[in-house]
Design a protein around this motif. Structure first.
Motif, PDB file in Angstrom:
ATOM      1  N   TRP A   1      -0.308  -5.464   2.890  1.00  0.00           N
ATOM      2  CA  TRP A   1      -1.327  -4.468   2.592  1.00  0.00           C
ATOM      3  C   TRP A   1      -1.867  -3.852   3.875  1.00  0.00           C
ATOM      4  N   VAL A   2      -2.102  -2.540   3.815  1.00  0.00           N
ATOM      5  CA  VAL A   2      -2.721  -1.847   4.939  1.00  0.00           C
ATOM      6  C   VAL A   2      -4.186  -2.260   5.012  1.00  0.00           C
TER       7      VAL A   2
ATOM      8  N   SER B   1      -0.461   3.670  10.000  1.00  0.00           N
ATOM      9  CA  SER B   1      -0.693   2.492   9.171  1.00  0.00           C
ATOM     10  C   SER B   1       0.493   2.181   8.260  1.00  0.00           C
ATOM     11  N   TYR B   2       1.459   3.099   8.180  1.00  0.00           N
ATOM     12  CA  TYR B   2       2.578   2.937   7.253  1.00  0.00           C
ATOM     13  C   TYR B   2       3.887   2.890   8.026  1.00  0.00           C
TER      14      TYR B   2
ATOM     15  N   HIS C   1      -4.535   7.309  -1.505  1.00  0.00           N
ATOM     16  CA  HIS C   1      -3.816   6.059  -1.311  1.00  0.00           C
ATOM     17  C   HIS C   1      -4.147   5.103  -2.441  1.00  0.00           C
TER      18      HIS C   1
ATOM     19  N   ALA D   1       0.718   5.715  -0.161  1.00  0.00           N
ATOM     20  CA  ALA D   1      -0.162   6.854   0.084  1.00  0.00           C
ATOM     21  C   ALA D   1       0.631   8.153   0.013  1.00  0.00           C
TER      22      ALA D   1
ATOM     23  N   TRP E   1      -6.650   3.988   5.957  1.00  0.00           N
ATOM     24  CA  TRP E   1      -5.513   4.433   5.151  1.00  0.00           C
ATOM     25  C   TRP E   1      -5.080   5.853   5.525  1.00  0.00           C
TER      26      TRP E   1
ATOM     27  N   THR F   1       0.842  -1.193   0.000  1.00  0.00           N
ATOM     28  CA  THR F   1       0.000   0.000   0.000  1.00  0.00           C
ATOM     29  C   THR F   1       0.881   1.249   0.000  1.00  0.00           C
TER      30      THR F   1
END
Length: 126
Positions: free
Chosen positions: A102-103, A112-113, A47, A32, A107, A30
């Motif tokens: 994958w998130v 989340s990253y 994202h 973003a 998002w 993912t």
């Protein structure tokens, strides 16, 4: 660890366009774009996840129909095409990605990253 390098930020007039690029040094899942202006929290802009026909994109309401996120998975690059720029789009833009999978959460949540670029400045004058 995978590294992200953004480019493409500049100063433009309102109504203008810019394309930001984010090059990853390895495989990422993912991706973003976030932005942050002085005194404000980091905001999720767009994202993208998936590949080919299964690609899914999502946008913040403030940029919907003006910004487009896209990716080149063969080259590990994610783009943000920004059209009809407004002064309120002025901010430092950050590329974010997850290289572990994958998130699955929200998002728009920075947590989340696990990988972030250094940022590229976008300034829009009226």
């Amino acid at each position: 660890q995978v590294q992200l390098v953004e480019s493409g930020g500049a100063s433009v007039q309102a109504g203008g366009s810019l394309r930001l690029s984010c090059k990853a040094s390895g495989k990422i899942f993912t991706k973003a774009w976030f932005r942050q202006s002085s005194g404000k929290e980091r905001e999720g802009v767009a994202h993208i996840m998936g590949a080919g026909g299964g690609t899914r994109t999502t946008y913040a309401d403030s940029v919907k129909d003006r910004f487009t996120i896209s990716q080149d998975n063969d080259r590990n690059i994610v783009y943000l095409q920004m059209n009809n720029l407004k002064p309120e789009d002025s901010a430092m833009y950050y590329c974010a990605a997850e290289d572990r999978g994958w998130v699955v959460g929200d998002w728009r949540t920075p947590e989340s990253y696990n990988i972030w670029g250094q940022g590229t400045q976008v300034t829009v004058s009226s």
